[in-house]
Every structure is written in C-alpha cells, then in structure tokens.
Enzyme design. Sequence first.
Site, PDB file in Angstrom:
ATOM      1  N   TYR A 197      -7.705  11.211 -26.620  1.00  0.00           N
ATOM      2  CA  TYR A 197      -8.737  10.781 -27.589  1.00  0.00           C
ATOM      3  C   TYR A 197      -8.186  10.770 -29.033  1.00  0.00           C
ATOM      4  O   TYR A 197      -8.310   9.967 -30.115  1.00  0.00           O
ATOM      5  CB  TYR A 197      -9.799  11.199 -27.245  1.00  0.00           C
ATOM      6  CG  TYR A 197     -11.048  10.708 -27.959  1.00  0.00           C
ATOM      7  CD1 TYR A 197     -11.552   9.507 -27.968  1.00  0.00           C
ATOM      8  CD2 TYR A 197     -11.617  11.521 -28.941  1.00  0.00           C
ATOM      9  CE1 TYR A 197     -12.656   9.100 -28.736  1.00  0.00           C
ATOM     10  CE2 TYR A 197     -12.597  11.150 -29.890  1.00  0.00           C
ATOM     11  CZ  TYR A 197     -13.239   9.856 -29.561  1.00  0.00           C
ATOM     12  OH  TYR A 197     -14.423   9.399 -30.475  1.00  0.00           O
ATOM     13  N   LYS A 240      -7.262   8.294 -32.047  1.00  0.00           N
ATOM     14  CA  LYS A 240      -8.141   7.945 -33.229  1.00  0.00           C
ATOM     15  C   LYS A 240      -7.395   8.423 -34.402  1.00  0.00           C
ATOM     16  O   LYS A 240      -7.668   7.861 -35.602  1.00  0.00           O
ATOM     17  CB  LYS A 240      -9.201   9.056 -33.044  1.00  0.00           C
ATOM     18  CG  LYS A 240     -10.279   8.584 -31.916  1.00  0.00           C
ATOM     19  CD  LYS A 240     -10.701   7.032 -32.215  1.00  0.00           C
ATOM     20  CE  LYS A 240     -12.156   6.907 -31.666  1.00  0.00           C
ATOM     21  NZ  LYS A 240     -12.483   5.573 -31.832  1.00  0.00           N
TER      22      LYS A 240
HETATM   23  P1  NAI Z   1     -20.790   4.692 -26.307  1.00  0.00           P
HETATM   24  O1  NAI Z   1     -20.136   5.080 -25.067  1.00  0.00           O
HETATM   25  O2  NAI Z   1     -22.467   4.765 -26.282  1.00  0.00           O
HETATM   26  O3  NAI Z   1     -20.277   3.308 -26.639  1.00  0.00           O
HETATM   27  C1  NAI Z   1     -19.024   2.948 -26.268  1.00  0.00           C
HETATM   28  C2  NAI Z   1     -19.135   1.463 -26.117  1.00  0.00           C
HETATM   29  O4  NAI Z   1     -17.835   0.908 -25.663  1.00  0.00           O
HETATM   30  C3  NAI Z   1     -19.851   1.210 -24.613  1.00  0.00           C
HETATM   31  O5  NAI Z   1     -21.080   0.514 -24.767  1.00  0.00           O
HETATM   32  C4  NAI Z   1     -18.675   0.703 -23.530  1.00  0.00           C
HETATM   33  O6  NAI Z   1     -19.474   0.052 -22.507  1.00  0.00           O
HETATM   34  C5  NAI Z   1     -17.818  -0.029 -24.515  1.00  0.00           C
HETATM   35  N1  NAI Z   1     -16.344  -0.118 -24.068  1.00  0.00           N
HETATM   36  C6  NAI Z   1     -15.593   0.900 -23.279  1.00  0.00           C
HETATM   37  N2  NAI Z   1     -14.514   0.416 -23.066  1.00  0.00           N
HETATM   38  C7  NAI Z   1     -14.462  -0.844 -23.466  1.00  0.00           C
HETATM   39  C8  NAI Z   1     -13.541  -1.864 -23.259  1.00  0.00           C
HETATM   40  N3  NAI Z   1     -12.321  -1.676 -22.747  1.00  0.00           N
HETATM   41  N4  NAI Z   1     -13.735  -3.198 -23.890  1.00  0.00           N
HETATM   42  C9  NAI Z   1     -15.108  -3.403 -24.514  1.00  0.00           C
HETATM   43  N5  NAI Z   1     -16.191  -2.402 -24.527  1.00  0.00           N
HETATM   44  C10 NAI Z   1     -15.802  -1.191 -24.059  1.00  0.00           C
HETATM   45  O7  NAI Z   1     -20.214   5.638 -27.283  1.00  0.00           O
HETATM   46  P2  NAI Z   1     -20.464   5.677 -29.160  1.00  0.00           P
HETATM   47  O8  NAI Z   1     -20.733   7.102 -29.229  1.00  0.00           O
HETATM   48  O9  NAI Z   1     -21.397   4.751 -29.499  1.00  0.00           O
HETATM   49  O10 NAI Z   1     -19.037   5.288 -29.609  1.00  0.00           O
HETATM   50  C11 NAI Z   1     -18.725   4.157 -30.321  1.00  0.00           C
HETATM   51  C12 NAI Z   1     -17.489   4.491 -31.230  1.00  0.00           C
HETATM   52  O11 NAI Z   1     -17.378   5.568 -32.072  1.00  0.00           O
HETATM   53  C13 NAI Z   1     -16.219   4.997 -30.096  1.00  0.00           C
HETATM   54  O12 NAI Z   1     -14.926   4.311 -30.506  1.00  0.00           O
HETATM   55  C14 NAI Z   1     -16.142   6.300 -30.236  1.00  0.00           C
HETATM   56  O13 NAI Z   1     -14.925   6.876 -29.942  1.00  0.00           O
HETATM   57  C15 NAI Z   1     -16.569   6.637 -31.685  1.00  0.00           C
HETATM   58  N6  NAI Z   1     -16.815   7.866 -32.162  1.00  0.00           N
HETATM   59  C16 NAI Z   1     -18.234   8.185 -31.764  1.00  0.00           C
HETATM   60  C17 NAI Z   1     -18.605   9.577 -32.171  1.00  0.00           C
HETATM   61  C18 NAI Z   1     -20.001  10.080 -31.945  1.00  0.00           C
HETATM   62  O14 NAI Z   1     -20.488  11.061 -32.414  1.00  0.00           O
HETATM   63  N7  NAI Z   1     -20.874   9.311 -30.985  1.00  0.00           N
HETATM   64  C19 NAI Z   1     -17.769  10.613 -32.972  1.00  0.00           C
HETATM   65  C20 NAI Z   1     -16.318   9.879 -33.407  1.00  0.00           C
HETATM   66  C21 NAI Z   1     -16.093   8.719 -33.030  1.00  0.00           C
END
Ligand code: NAI
Length: 276
Positions: free
Chosen positions: A165, A169
């Site tokens: 990851y 990133k």
């Molecule tokens: P989350 O798990 O709630 O949201 C991620 C979404 O991406 C989910 O709805 C999932 O179904 C969708 N997804 C996964 N694989 C997919 C694909 N192949 N095609 C289309 N959609 C897909 O997690 P969150 O926290 O909302 O994460 C959003 C972004 O922020 C991610 O890129 C995560 O790595 C990044 N991030 C989040 C952090 C946090 O503190 N929540 C910290 C640093 C980065």
Amino acid sequence: MGLLDGKVAIVTGAGGGLGRCHALALAKEGAKVVVNDLGGARDGTGSGTAMADRVVQEIREAGGEAAPNFASVSSMNGAQSVVQTAIDTFGRIDIVVNNAGILRDKSLLKMEESMWDVVMAVHLKGTFAVTQAAARVMKEQATGGRIINTSSIAGLVGNFGQANYGAAKAGIAGFTRVAAIELMKSEIMVNAIVPIAKTRMTEDVAFVPDDMLPEHISPIIVFLASDLSKGVTGRLFSVMGPKIQEYKYLVTDGAKAAGAMWTAQEIADRFNEITK
Ligand code: NAI
C-alpha cells in the site's frame, strides 16, 4: 450559484467513506457526478451495485445530478468505462477524483505476491488508467481540467505492514508530479491529497481518532476541483481533521567531494556535512 456549476466530475470508489463525501460535496457545488464503485469489501473482494446506487440516490434526493458506474478501476477497460459513463450521461469531463482503494496489509517478510499485485493494481494502475482515459478527453475538449489523486502517509512517511500500500501511494505521489508537468500545456491541473479520516478502511486503526471525519477532507477536493485553485498543480496536501498542510521535499545543502570523486571513506567521514 455553485462553484462547480456546469462541470462534470468522476469520483472513483465513491460508494462509501471519503469518496461518497467528495461526491456529495462536488454535487452540492453544482457538479454532475459519476459515482464509480466496485462495491466490494475493504480488501477488494466481492462486488455489487448497491454502494454506488445508494450514493447516486443521495445526490439526487439533495437535488443534484449523478450517474452510477460499477467498474473496477484496476483495468484499462474498467477505467475507460468510467470515463464513457461521464461522456454518455453528461457529455464531458472536467474533474477526476482518483479515490478508489483497498488494503491487504501484511508484514514485508510474509507478504504474498497476490497481495502486492492487487494493491498496486487498484491504487497505482487504477490512478494511471482513469487519469489517462479522462485526460485524453479533457485535451480534446481544450477547456482544461482537474485531476485529484489520493496518496497516503503510509507511502510518504511509512507504516508497518503496508509495504504494498505504501509503495502504491508513494507511486501515486510521483505520478501526480509527472502528470502535472505533462498535462500543464493542456491546462489540466494535477494534485494529490494525503488524508486521514475514520472510515471502514481505518475503523480498526487506533491512531485515527473518531472525530477525524471524511467531511473534513472534502473541502480541499472542492477547492482543487474549482477555479479557486487556478495555477495550483503538482502539489500534495495533507488533511487531518480541521488541519491542512502541504508536503514538501527537503533536500539538504549537501557537500562536494574534496577531490574529483568521493571515496566511501570520505562519505563516512563527512556524513554529517552531507546530511545536515
Ligand atoms: P473505503 O474503503 O471506505 O473506500 C474505498 C472505496 O473504494 C470503497 O467504496 C470501495 O468499494 C472502492 N473500491 C475498491 N476497489 C475498487 C476498484 N477496483 N474500483 C472501484 N472502486 C473500488 O476507504 P476510504 O478510507 O474512504 O479510502 C478512500 C481513499 O483514501 C483510498 O484511496 C485510501 O487508500 C485513501 N486513504 C484513506 C485514509 C483514511 O484515513 N481513511 C488515509 C490515507 C489514504
């Protein structure tokens, strides 16, 4: 009057967490939004239409316009289909938020090839694939554009158990800088955010407090998507709760070899000078 009236936005992974919040915020400012989500679990397994459909419904109930897309961003065909949904439904693309993501955490020595590959595919390849497909359309439209990627502290600083990851990133941060340079002549601004917020991805991460909300993150998405950020490109913004910071590279003044070339011994002797 909204900040994004007449604009069309794509938000990947917008069926929950940060992406849902970004999609709602963009729609509130008048953007028409393609809500992409594969609809699977946190580790990327499974798929379904319910997550994206629900967010589309929320946007419509709030008086906005939205269309769902259920493709995985991790293939070129999937990415193309997200862009095609925007064209077929709303006729153009102005804004892309590359947000889709999954986790497959494991310490480096135990990491399996499949865990490495799938995390790279969703985050790094997905960001490339959607950006390329959308930027080709933006270039044709010749009215500029905005691309906002999602990096992470795990890649920029490091975090135990996230070699896959973190590498993806950090790759997104590098990709953002290169894309910003290449797309500048088409007036397509490319930036990245480095968020921290409580979502299903971080529900079991103790150092993310419950009061760091996805809602704290979305205002900078709106800023970077709008004309308010004209000229801002190739930059990385950290958002933690109410605090926004910019990540900048630090390069020391360094030192020059006494002779024509360094020797290993001279590097050792003058290490403090090099790294000061
Ligand atoms: P989350 O798990 O709630 O949201 C991620 C979404 O991406 C989910 O709805 C999932 O179904 C969708 N997804 C996964 N694989 C997919 C694909 N192949 N095609 C289309 N959609 C897909 O997690 P969150 O926290 O909302 O994460 C959003 C972004 O922020 C991610 O890129 C995560 O790595 C990044 N991030 C989040 C952090 C946090 O503190 N929540 C910290 C640093 C980065």
